[in-house]
Design a protein around this motif. Structure first.
Motif, PDB file in Angstrom:
ATOM      1  N   VAL A   8      52.983 -13.528 103.920  1.00  0.00           N
ATOM      2  CA  VAL A   8      53.027 -12.072 104.072  1.00  0.00           C
ATOM      3  C   VAL A   8      54.458 -11.624 104.363  1.00  0.00           C
ATOM      4  O   VAL A   8      54.938 -10.624 103.812  1.00  0.00           O
ATOM      5  CB  VAL A   8      52.070 -11.609 105.191  1.00  0.00           C
ATOM      6  N   GLU A   9      55.154 -12.348 105.205  1.00  0.00           N
ATOM      7  CA  GLU A   9      56.551 -12.000 105.493  1.00  0.00           C
ATOM      8  C   GLU A   9      57.387 -12.022 104.220  1.00  0.00           C
ATOM      9  O   GLU A   9      58.227 -11.128 103.991  1.00  0.00           O
ATOM     10  CB  GLU A   9      57.143 -12.965 106.514  1.00  0.00           C
ATOM     11  N   ALA A  10      57.170 -13.005 103.370  1.00  0.00           N
ATOM     12  CA  ALA A  10      57.929 -13.088 102.116  1.00  0.00           C
ATOM     13  C   ALA A  10      57.666 -11.871 101.233  1.00  0.00           C
ATOM     14  O   ALA A  10      58.591 -11.310 100.618  1.00  0.00           O
ATOM     15  CB  ALA A  10      57.573 -14.376 101.374  1.00  0.00           C
ATOM     16  N   VAL A  11      56.407 -11.445 101.172  1.00  0.00           N
ATOM     17  CA  VAL A  11      56.055 -10.268 100.370  1.00  0.00           C
ATOM     18  C   VAL A  11      56.726  -9.018 100.934  1.00  0.00           C
ATOM     19  O   VAL A  11      57.322  -8.223 100.194  1.00  0.00           O
ATOM     20  CB  VAL A  11      54.521 -10.075 100.333  1.00  0.00           C
ATOM     21  N   VAL A  12      56.633  -8.841 102.234  1.00  0.00           N
ATOM     22  CA  VAL A  12      57.203  -7.653 102.868  1.00  0.00           C
ATOM     23  C   VAL A  12      58.716  -7.634 102.702  1.00  0.00           C
ATOM     24  O   VAL A  12      59.320  -6.581 102.442  1.00  0.00           O
ATOM     25  CB  VAL A  12      56.802  -7.604 104.361  1.00  0.00           C
ATOM     26  N   ARG A  13      59.349  -8.777 102.810  1.00  0.00           N
ATOM     27  CA  ARG A  13      60.799  -8.849 102.599  1.00  0.00           C
ATOM     28  C   ARG A  13      61.163  -8.504 101.154  1.00  0.00           C
ATOM     29  O   ARG A  13      62.189  -7.843 100.896  1.00  0.00           O
ATOM     30  CB  ARG A  13      61.319 -10.238 102.956  1.00  0.00           C
ATOM     31  N   GLU A  14      60.350  -8.950 100.213  1.00  0.00           N
ATOM     32  CA  GLU A  14      60.604  -8.634  98.804  1.00  0.00           C
ATOM     33  C   GLU A  14      60.564  -7.124  98.568  1.00  0.00           C
ATOM     34  O   GLU A  14      61.451  -6.550  97.926  1.00  0.00           O
ATOM     35  CB  GLU A  14      59.570  -9.323  97.911  1.00  0.00           C
ATOM     36  N   VAL A  15      59.527  -6.479  99.086  1.00  0.00           N
ATOM     37  CA  VAL A  15      59.400  -5.033  98.919  1.00  0.00           C
ATOM     38  C   VAL A  15      60.541  -4.318  99.641  1.00  0.00           C
ATOM     39  O   VAL A  15      61.115  -3.362  99.122  1.00  0.00           O
ATOM     40  CB  VAL A  15      58.030  -4.548  99.442  1.00  0.00           C
ATOM     41  N   GLY A  16      60.879  -4.796 100.825  1.00  0.00           N
ATOM     42  CA  GLY A  16      61.972  -4.187 101.571  1.00  0.00           C
ATOM     43  C   GLY A  16      63.297  -4.288 100.847  1.00  0.00           C
ATOM     44  O   GLY A  16      64.090  -3.330 100.828  1.00  0.00           O
ATOM     45  N   ALA A  17      63.554  -5.437 100.243  1.00  0.00           N
ATOM     46  CA  ALA A  17      64.802  -5.620  99.505  1.00  0.00           C
ATOM     47  C   ALA A  17      64.878  -4.668  98.316  1.00  0.00           C
ATOM     48  O   ALA A  17      65.941  -4.103  98.014  1.00  0.00           O
ATOM     49  CB  ALA A  17      64.931  -7.068  99.043  1.00  0.00           C
ATOM     50  N   ARG A  18      63.754  -4.488  97.647  1.00  0.00           N
ATOM     51  CA  ARG A  18      63.740  -3.570  96.497  1.00  0.00           C
ATOM     52  C   ARG A  18      64.021  -2.140  96.937  1.00  0.00           C
ATOM     53  O   ARG A  18      64.817  -1.424  96.325  1.00  0.00           O
ATOM     54  CB  ARG A  18      62.401  -3.647  95.774  1.00  0.00           C
ATOM     55  N   LEU A  19      63.369  -1.712  98.017  1.00  0.00           N
ATOM     56  CA  LEU A  19      63.587  -0.352  98.514  1.00  0.00           C
ATOM     57  C   LEU A  19      65.018  -0.163  99.024  1.00  0.00           C
ATOM     58  O   LEU A  19      65.636   0.887  98.796  1.00  0.00           O
ATOM     59  CB  LEU A  19      62.591  -0.049  99.629  1.00  0.00           C
ATOM     60  N   ALA A  20      65.536  -1.167  99.727  1.00  0.00           N
ATOM     61  CA  ALA A  20      66.900  -1.064 100.235  1.00  0.00           C
ATOM     62  C   ALA A  20      67.898  -0.936  99.092  1.00  0.00           C
ATOM     63  O   ALA A  20      68.885  -0.186  99.189  1.00  0.00           O
ATOM     64  CB  ALA A  20      67.238  -2.282 101.097  1.00  0.00           C
ATOM     65  N   GLY A  21      67.630  -1.633  98.009  1.00  0.00           N
ATOM     66  CA  GLY A  21      68.518  -1.561  96.853  1.00  0.00           C
ATOM     67  C   GLY A  21      68.489  -0.213  96.165  1.00  0.00           C
ATOM     68  O   GLY A  21      69.456   0.164  95.486  1.00  0.00           O
ATOM     69  N   GLN A  22      67.384   0.513  96.354  1.00  0.00           N
ATOM     70  CA  GLN A  22      67.242   1.825  95.721  1.00  0.00           C
ATOM     71  C   GLN A  22      67.742   2.960  96.612  1.00  0.00           C
ATOM     72  O   GLN A  22      67.942   4.077  96.139  1.00  0.00           O
ATOM     73  CB  GLN A  22      65.769   2.072  95.378  1.00  0.00           C
ATOM     74  N   GLN A  23      67.952   2.682  97.897  1.00  0.00           N
ATOM     75  CA  GLN A  23      68.326   3.741  98.828  1.00  0.00           C
ATOM     76  C   GLN A  23      69.799   4.087  98.699  1.00  0.00           C
ATOM     77  O   GLN A  23      70.661   3.213  98.712  1.00  0.00           O
ATOM     78  CB  GLN A  23      68.026   3.344 100.278  1.00  0.00           C
ATOM     79  N   GLY A  24      70.057   5.375  98.582  1.00  0.00           N
ATOM     80  CA  GLY A  24      71.440   5.829  98.557  1.00  0.00           C
ATOM     81  C   GLY A  24      71.968   6.081  99.948  1.00  0.00           C
ATOM     82  O   GLY A  24      71.243   5.997 100.938  1.00  0.00           O
ATOM     83  N   THR A  25      73.248   6.385 100.026  1.00  0.00           N
ATOM     84  CA  THR A  25      73.858   6.682 101.320  1.00  0.00           C
ATOM     85  C   THR A  25      73.867   8.171 101.619  1.00  0.00           C
ATOM     86  O   THR A  25      74.096   8.575 102.762  1.00  0.00           O
ATOM     87  CB  THR A  25      75.303   6.169 101.356  1.00  0.00           C
ATOM     88  N   GLU A  26      73.591   8.978 100.605  1.00  0.00           N
ATOM     89  CA  GLU A  26      73.577  10.419 100.793  1.00  0.00           C
ATOM     90  C   GLU A  26      72.149  10.917 101.030  1.00  0.00           C
ATOM     91  O   GLU A  26      71.188  10.338 100.496  1.00  0.00           O
ATOM     92  CB  GLU A  26      74.161  11.130  99.567  1.00  0.00           C
ATOM     93  N   PRO A  27      71.973  11.986 101.784  1.00  0.00           N
ATOM     94  CA  PRO A  27      70.630  12.548 101.988  1.00  0.00           C
ATOM     95  C   PRO A  27      70.034  13.040 100.666  1.00  0.00           C
ATOM     96  O   PRO A  27      70.759  13.392  99.735  1.00  0.00           O
ATOM     97  CB  PRO A  27      70.879  13.728 102.942  1.00  0.00           C
ATOM     98  N   THR A  28      68.710  13.067 100.608  1.00  0.00           N
ATOM     99  CA  THR A  28      68.036  13.585  99.433  1.00  0.00           C
ATOM    100  C   THR A  28      68.411  15.040  99.179  1.00  0.00           C
ATOM    101  O   THR A  28      68.714  15.790 100.118  1.00  0.00           O
ATOM    102  CB  THR A  28      66.497  13.491  99.601  1.00  0.00           C
ATOM    103  N   ALA A  29      68.388  15.417  97.918  1.00  0.00           N
ATOM    104  CA  ALA A  29      68.731  16.799  97.559  1.00  0.00           C
ATOM    105  C   ALA A  29      67.548  17.742  97.745  1.00  0.00           C
ATOM    106  O   ALA A  29      67.684  18.948  97.506  1.00  0.00           O
ATOM    107  CB  ALA A  29      69.207  16.846  96.109  1.00  0.00           C
ATOM    108  N   ALA A  30      66.388  17.207  98.171  1.00  0.00           N
ATOM    109  CA  ALA A  30      65.195  18.046  98.348  1.00  0.00           C
ATOM    110  C   ALA A  30      65.467  19.153  99.358  1.00  0.00           C
ATOM    111  O   ALA A  30      65.962  18.911 100.452  1.00  0.00           O
ATOM    112  CB  ALA A  30      64.017  17.191  98.808  1.00  0.00           C
TER     113      ALA A  30
END
Length: 264
Positions: A8-30
């Motif tokens: 389970v830890e491996a799965v959660v780390r995988e998902v976390g890595a994907r999300l971290a890679g998609q996160q920008g440093t600027e706030p959302t434009a919403a």
């Protein structure tokens, strides 16, 4: 459960890595609430689907709770309760305080939990009866006195639907600050803050209202680490408990129960 928690830890780390890679440093434009929710769904839905795809085969008999905002949890059988982006507000603002959580429930109680904050390099794990760990190392709560404590809080996403709980938020916050703690903070994701009580990074955490899915993973981690997890009156906390939540080290718990009980 040793093999399962590793998987389970491996799965959660995988998902976390994907999300971290998609996160920008600027706030959302919403600019509006609807725009913010749309941005949240765009990142959360694929991550949730990946969690379900990876976790499903690990426990084929376990059901899947689709809505992590629903506090009415099944009392029978095994279920996964997961949150791909606990702390989505922080994620959308380019902040590091968010986490991926996965909790296995059995007969209505958490028996396994992982809370992983990729941007903070913190991965908490716990199995009922087997202790709790942070990045593989066993953890324990702080031993600080209340006047040296940093105490955290948050509120359920649906708090505005419960006027009584909303009033308790203000009353308890004033009471805890007035009790002479060093500081009161809200550092974002509920599950992560409760888990941090287990490792002593925070001294205690309290909340008003029903918020079982967000509280369960951190509650198991904090309790397995040695913190005391109760309602505001000091009675055992359960997912259906509506009389508040408190996780604190033994050295502070009794004093905080007195403070919270007097406030409500």
């Amino acid at each position: 459960m040793t093999q399962l928690i590793t998987e389970v830890e491996a799965v959660v780390r995988e998902v976390g890595a994907r999300l971290a890679g998609q996160q920008g440093t600027e706030p959302t434009a919403a600019r509006t609430r609807d725009e913010a929710f749309a941005a949240f769904r765009e990142l959360d839905q694929p991550a949730t689907e990946l969690l379900r795809e990876r976790l499903g085969p690990l426990r084929p008999q376990a059901g899947w709770l689709d809505d992590e905002l629903d506090s009415a949890l099944p009392a029978d059988g095994e279920w996964w309760s997961c949150d791909a982006t606990d702390g989505a507000v922080q994620y959308l603002l380019g902040l590091p305080h968010w986490a991926v959580t996965a909790t296995l429930l059995r007969e209505g109680e958490a028996v396994l939990a992982v809370v992983h904050a990729p941007r903070l390099d913190a991965c908490y794990t716990a199995v009922r009866g087997a202790g709790a760990r942070l990045n593989g190392c066993q953890i324990r709560p702080s031993e600080r006195e209340l006047n040296a404590a940093v105490v955290a809080t948050s509120h359920p996403p649906t708090i505005t639907e419960d006027p009584a709980a909303l009033r308790r938020v203000g009353a308890t916050t004033s009471a805890v600050i007035g009790a002479g703690v060093l500081a009161v903070r809200n550092l974002g994701p509920t599950a992560l803050q409760v888990a941090q009580v287990g490792s002593g990074h925070l001294d205690a955490f309290w909340e008003c209202g029903l918020d079982a899915p967000n509280l369960l993973p951190g509650a198991l981690i904090a309790a397995e680490a040695g913190a005391k997890v109760t309602d505001h009156a000091g009675e055992p906390w359960r997912p259906s408990t509506s009389t508040g939540f408190l996780a604190a080290p033994m050295s502070q718990h009794e004093a905080l129960v007195r403070v919270l009980s007097a406030a409500i």
